[in-house]
Design a protein around this motif. Structure first.
Motif, short mmCIF file in Angstrom:
data_model
loop_
_atom_site.label_atom_id
_atom_site.label_comp_id
_atom_site.label_asym_id
_atom_site.label_seq_id
_atom_site.Cartn_x
_atom_site.Cartn_y
_atom_site.Cartn_z
N HIS A 1 0.86 -1.18 0.00
CA HIS A 1 0.00 0.00 0.00
C HIS A 1 0.90 1.23 0.00
CE1 HIS A 1 -4.14 -1.48 0.82
NE2 HIS A 1 -3.57 -2.42 1.55
N SER B 1 0.71 5.81 0.52
CA SER B 1 -0.06 6.99 0.94
C SER B 1 0.51 8.22 0.26
CB SER B 1 0.02 7.14 2.46
OG SER B 1 -0.53 8.38 2.85
N THR C 1 -4.77 7.02 0.90
CA THR C 1 -3.99 5.80 0.68
C THR C 1 -4.54 5.06 -0.53
OG1 THR C 1 -5.40 4.41 2.10
CG2 THR C 1 -3.57 5.57 3.17
N PHE D 1 2.63 5.89 9.48
CA PHE D 1 1.94 5.06 8.48
C PHE D 1 1.89 3.65 9.05
CE2 PHE D 1 -0.06 4.19 4.72
CZ PHE D 1 0.67 3.62 3.69
#
Lengths: 113, 112
Positions: free
Chosen positions: A47, A49, A55, A74
């Motif tokens: 993932h 951001s 995100t 994060f």
């Protein structure tokens, strides 16, 4: 070097338990990333951001979620850890204002038994 | 999916020799970057070359980029024991600067 820390640095957990990994940066970088690194593979993006509360999924996002409530933090959560999630997890940041290079934390070695 | 593919997977040379690693990729790129990873550590950015550049130098590092062949090479001159590490190329696509696509890396061993 960008001030990026990860916690914990090592963790052993059992299958089915939730796990949260933390990444903390002191550089006020806009972008943050979570990768996993496995033998024979390069880094694979889980993932990322692009701002607080912003995100998006990466290549291998199934079974993972993230949150970014502050610029500096994060979090990566494994909802219900599986043995296939045994890996080394790296957090990285990127300034975003014309800077393309990424800065990496020291990594978290996660073992799911 | 992996965009960059490094070659060779492993390289062992004597201290003082030059080391060359290659990276191939598949799609159009904005830039290509090389990183080093020492055993058990995070990755460290070495050098970035943009798609409109053909060669770039930084100290003992020389990077070339051939966009027509979709390939890049990293040359480390006068290698030292401290250069022992894994080296990764990563590409940033033309249409997105958010994500880097990584190769599997070249493991370089410098023998004293």
């Amino acid at each position: 070097d960008a001030g990026i820390t990860q916690s914990p640095r090592h963790k052993v957990t059992e299958t089915g338990t939730p796990v949260t990994l933390r990444c903390h940066q002191t550089e006020n970088h806009r972008y943050m990333y979570w990768y996993r690194q496995d033998p024979g593979h390069g880094l694979r993006l889980i993932h990322y951001s692009y701002g607080v509360k912003d995100t998006d999924k990466g290549e291998v996002s199934d079974g993972y979620s993230v949150s970014r409530s502050k610029t500096e933090d994060f979090l990566l959560t494994l909802e219900s850890a599986t043995s296939s999630q045994t890996s080394v997890y790296f957090c990285a940041t990127r300034a975003g204002t014309g800077g393309h290079e990424q800065y990496f934390g020291p990594g978290t070695r996660l073992t799911v038994t | 999916s992996q965009q960059g593919e490094e070659d060779p997977q492993a390289l062992s040379i004597q201290e003082g020799e030059n080391a060359t690693m290659n990276c191939s990729y598949k799609t159009s790129i904005n830039n290509l970057q090389w990183y080093r990873q020492n055993s058990g550590r995070g990755l460290v950015h070495l050098i970035l070359i943009r798609s409109n550049e053909r060669e770039k130098h930084s100290g003992r590092l020389r990077v070339t980029l051939d966009t027509s062949k979709k390939s890049s090479s990293l040359l480390i001159t006068a290698s030292r024991a401290a250069d022992t590490a894994s080296y990764f190329c990563a590409t940033a696509a033309e249409d997105s600067n958010y994500q880097l696509i990584w190769g599997a890396g070249t493991k370089l061993i410098i023998k004293p």
